[in-house]
Design a protein around this motif. Structure first.
Motif, PDB file in Angstrom:
ATOM      1  N   LEU A 199      -6.471  42.298  22.323  1.00  0.00           N
ATOM      2  CA  LEU A 199      -6.297  43.673  22.807  1.00  0.00           C
ATOM      3  C   LEU A 199      -7.244  44.631  22.086  1.00  0.00           C
ATOM      4  N   ALA A 200      -7.474  44.403  20.801  1.00  0.00           N
ATOM      5  CA  ALA A 200      -8.360  45.287  20.045  1.00  0.00           C
ATOM      6  C   ALA A 200      -9.798  45.173  20.527  1.00  0.00           C
ATOM      7  N   ASN A 201     -10.174  43.999  20.980  1.00  0.00           N
ATOM      8  CA  ASN A 201     -11.555  43.785  21.448  1.00  0.00           C
ATOM      9  C   ASN A 201     -11.778  44.237  22.889  1.00  0.00           C
ATOM     10  N   GLU A 202     -10.718  44.530  23.611  1.00  0.00           N
ATOM     11  CA  GLU A 202     -10.841  45.011  24.989  1.00  0.00           C
ATOM     12  C   GLU A 202     -10.962  46.529  24.955  1.00  0.00           C
ATOM     13  N   GLN A 203     -12.180  47.042  25.204  1.00  0.00           N
ATOM     14  CA  GLN A 203     -12.451  48.470  25.065  1.00  0.00           C
ATOM     15  C   GLN A 203     -11.704  49.329  26.074  1.00  0.00           C
ATOM     16  N   ARG A 204     -11.297  48.747  27.174  1.00  0.00           N
ATOM     17  CA  ARG A 204     -10.602  49.528  28.200  1.00  0.00           C
ATOM     18  C   ARG A 204      -9.124  49.719  27.892  1.00  0.00           C
ATOM     19  N   VAL A 205      -8.599  48.991  26.900  1.00  0.00           N
ATOM     20  CA  VAL A 205      -7.209  49.179  26.483  1.00  0.00           C
ATOM     21  C   VAL A 205      -7.125  50.453  25.644  1.00  0.00           C
ATOM     22  N   LEU A 206      -6.200  51.327  25.973  1.00  0.00           N
ATOM     23  CA  LEU A 206      -6.074  52.613  25.300  1.00  0.00           C
ATOM     24  C   LEU A 206      -5.423  52.455  23.930  1.00  0.00           C
ATOM     25  N   VAL A 207      -5.869  53.297  23.003  1.00  0.00           N
ATOM     26  CA  VAL A 207      -5.277  53.314  21.658  1.00  0.00           C
ATOM     27  C   VAL A 207      -3.977  54.126  21.663  1.00  0.00           C
ATOM     28  N   ASP A 208      -3.947  55.160  22.483  1.00  0.00           N
ATOM     29  CA  ASP A 208      -2.761  56.006  22.601  1.00  0.00           C
ATOM     30  C   ASP A 208      -2.423  56.171  24.083  1.00  0.00           C
ATOM     31  N   PRO A 209      -1.286  55.675  24.537  1.00  0.00           N
ATOM     32  CA  PRO A 209      -0.225  54.985  23.797  1.00  0.00           C
ATOM     33  C   PRO A 209      -0.691  53.623  23.271  1.00  0.00           C
ATOM     34  N   ALA A 210      -0.159  53.244  22.122  1.00  0.00           N
ATOM     35  CA  ALA A 210      -0.556  51.990  21.496  1.00  0.00           C
ATOM     36  C   ALA A 210       0.025  50.810  22.267  1.00  0.00           C
ATOM     37  N   PRO A 211      -0.724  49.708  22.348  1.00  0.00           N
ATOM     38  CA  PRO A 211      -0.175  48.514  23.015  1.00  0.00           C
ATOM     39  C   PRO A 211       0.982  47.921  22.228  1.00  0.00           C
ATOM     40  N   VAL A 212       1.847  47.252  22.945  1.00  0.00           N
ATOM     41  CA  VAL A 212       3.041  46.644  22.333  1.00  0.00           C
ATOM     42  C   VAL A 212       2.977  45.138  22.513  1.00  0.00           C
ATOM     43  N   ILE A 213       3.229  44.417  21.416  1.00  0.00           N
ATOM     44  CA  ILE A 213       3.356  42.963  21.464  1.00  0.00           C
ATOM     45  C   ILE A 213       4.680  42.613  20.803  1.00  0.00           C
ATOM     46  N   GLY A 214       5.583  41.999  21.529  1.00  0.00           N
ATOM     47  CA  GLY A 214       6.899  41.685  20.982  1.00  0.00           C
ATOM     48  C   GLY A 214       7.425  40.368  21.517  1.00  0.00           C
ATOM     49  N   LEU A 215       8.290  39.747  20.736  1.00  0.00           N
ATOM     50  CA  LEU A 215       8.918  38.498  21.171  1.00  0.00           C
ATOM     51  C   LEU A 215       9.968  38.840  22.217  1.00  0.00           C
ATOM     52  N   LEU A 216       9.731  38.421  23.436  1.00  0.00           N
ATOM     53  CA  LEU A 216      10.590  38.814  24.551  1.00  0.00           C
ATOM     54  C   LEU A 216      11.833  37.951  24.656  1.00  0.00           C
ATOM     55  N   GLU A 217      11.661  36.612  24.609  1.00  0.00           N
ATOM     56  CA  GLU A 217      12.809  35.729  24.746  1.00  0.00           C
ATOM     57  C   GLU A 217      12.446  34.323  24.298  1.00  0.00           C
ATOM     58  N   LEU A 218      13.483  33.559  23.978  1.00  0.00           N
ATOM     59  CA  LEU A 218      13.345  32.137  23.687  1.00  0.00           C
ATOM     60  C   LEU A 218      13.729  31.386  24.954  1.00  0.00           C
ATOM     61  N   GLY A 219      12.729  31.022  25.743  1.00  0.00           N
ATOM     62  CA  GLY A 219      12.995  30.414  27.034  1.00  0.00           C
ATOM     63  C   GLY A 219      13.331  28.941  26.937  1.00  0.00           C
ATOM     64  N   ASP A 220      13.591  28.335  28.097  1.00  0.00           N
ATOM     65  CA  ASP A 220      13.947  26.915  28.136  1.00  0.00           C
ATOM     66  C   ASP A 220      12.795  26.032  27.679  1.00  0.00           C
ATOM     67  N   SER A 221      11.572  26.422  28.024  1.00  0.00           N
ATOM     68  CA  SER A 221      10.422  25.573  27.706  1.00  0.00           C
ATOM     69  C   SER A 221       9.385  26.269  26.852  1.00  0.00           C
ATOM     70  N   SER A 222       9.562  27.581  26.570  1.00  0.00           N
ATOM     71  CA  SER A 222       8.537  28.314  25.836  1.00  0.00           C
ATOM     72  C   SER A 222       9.128  29.490  25.089  1.00  0.00           C
ATOM     73  N   VAL A 223       8.365  29.945  24.108  1.00  0.00           N
ATOM     74  CA  VAL A 223       8.660  31.198  23.422  1.00  0.00           C
ATOM     75  C   VAL A 223       7.796  32.267  24.087  1.00  0.00           C
ATOM     76  N   ASN A 224       8.434  33.274  24.679  1.00  0.00           N
ATOM     77  CA  ASN A 224       7.730  34.235  25.521  1.00  0.00           C
ATOM     78  C   ASN A 224       7.484  35.555  24.800  1.00  0.00           C
ATOM     79  N   PHE A 225       6.218  35.956  24.779  1.00  0.00           N
ATOM     80  CA  PHE A 225       5.825  37.237  24.205  1.00  0.00           C
ATOM     81  C   PHE A 225       5.614  38.252  25.323  1.00  0.00           C
ATOM     82  N   ALA A 226       6.057  39.485  25.080  1.00  0.00           N
ATOM     83  CA  ALA A 226       5.747  40.602  25.979  1.00  0.00           C
ATOM     84  C   ALA A 226       4.482  41.275  25.462  1.00  0.00           C
TER      85      ALA A 226
END
Length: 273
Positions: A199-226
């Motif tokens: 995300l930091a290397n993608e110049q089109r991603v805005l700094v404000d509002p800041a991007p969010v990366i969070g652990l969304l859920e522990l799925g049946d087959s994967s750990v899912n990040f939002a």
């Protein structure tokens, strides 16, 4: 004597027919000029106020027709026609036409609402009336929408105002919502770091509002990040496509796996359990 009778008859005819006809024609002529001048004045005033051209055209047209109808009834009154009964006939005819065209009148009223309140404008990408696409033209009875695959869709205005309108172009920024799944065996801290770098290397991603990366859920087959970065509205789809491709390539290079649904089969005594 005969000459006197003719003069008297002529004067009677002039008084009873010629003068009323003259006044009726004068009312029509002057009334038409006044109607044109008044509607031109309205058009100039609305143009100075920078009102939408569709609304200007609609308002001036309706005003002109209404004034001509008033002038026509006044002219008939000068000719001795009972205008009260004539107006009643017009009202009855208007009611009959209105009942037969109530669907069109509903679309007409909805068109006025869309022009007045402007929930969208030409060029906006919207979901409205059960379809999605870019607004091409807002007309009195219908709205022209261009679909993403370049088809023209004509939607009745009543169908638009009676349903939810989603305007994707109304705001300057939009949030991209991605769900990225990784294996339970992967290092979650490393995954978060890699996503932050992408995300930091993608110049089109805005700094404000800041991007969010969070652990969304522990799925049946994967750990899912939002993964939820903000971008300018016009960059939404290009950035979304590029981010998904970059994440896949970067995960492959970092040895981070993106699992897919799978099932483990255990065979006991020759039977599948």
């Amino acid at each position: 004597m005969f000459q006197n009778i003719n003069q008297e008859t002529l004067m009677t005819l002039v008084q009873e027919y010629a003068l009323p006809l003259f006044w009726a024609l004068l009312i029509l002529f002057v009334g038409r000029l006044v109607a044109r001048g008044f509607t031109s004045m309205i058009r100039r005033a609305m143009a100075r106020a920078k009102i939408d051209e569709t609304l200007i055209s609609f308002t001036t047209h309706v005003t002109y027709i209404a004034m001509l109808a008033f002038v026509f009834i006044a002219a008939l009154g000068k000719l001795g026609v009972e205008t009260t009964s004539f107006a009643a006939v017009l009202a009855a005819a208007g009611l009959a036409i209105g009942l037969s065209l109530q669907g069109s009148l509903s679309n007409f009223a909805s068109g006025v609402i869309l022009i007045l309140f402007r929930p969208f404008k030409a060029g906006d990408f919207v979901e409205a009336g059960g379809v999605a696409g870019a607004i091409e033209e807002i007309q009195i009875f219908s709205t022209k929408i261009r679909s993403p695959d370049n088809k023209q869709i004509i939607v009745p205005n009543g169908q638009i105002t009676s349903s939810t309108i989603v305007n994707y172009s109304a705001k300057e920024t939009r949030r991209i919502d991605l769900v990225i799944g990784v294996s339970y065996k992967d290092d979650l801290k490393k995954v978060r770091t890699v996503l932050q770098e992408i995300l930091a290397n993608e110049q089109r991603v805005l700094v404000d509002p800041a991007p969010v990366i969070g652990l969304l859920e522990l799925g049946d087959s994967s750990v899912n990040f939002a993964v939820r970065p903000w971008v300018s509205t016009g960059d939404y789809w290009p950035v979304r496509f590029d981010l998904l491709e970059t994440i896949k390539l970067r995960f492959d290079a970092e040895g981070i796996s993106i699992p897919f649904p799978q099932r483990d089969l255990h065979i006991v005594s020759g039977k599948v359990a």
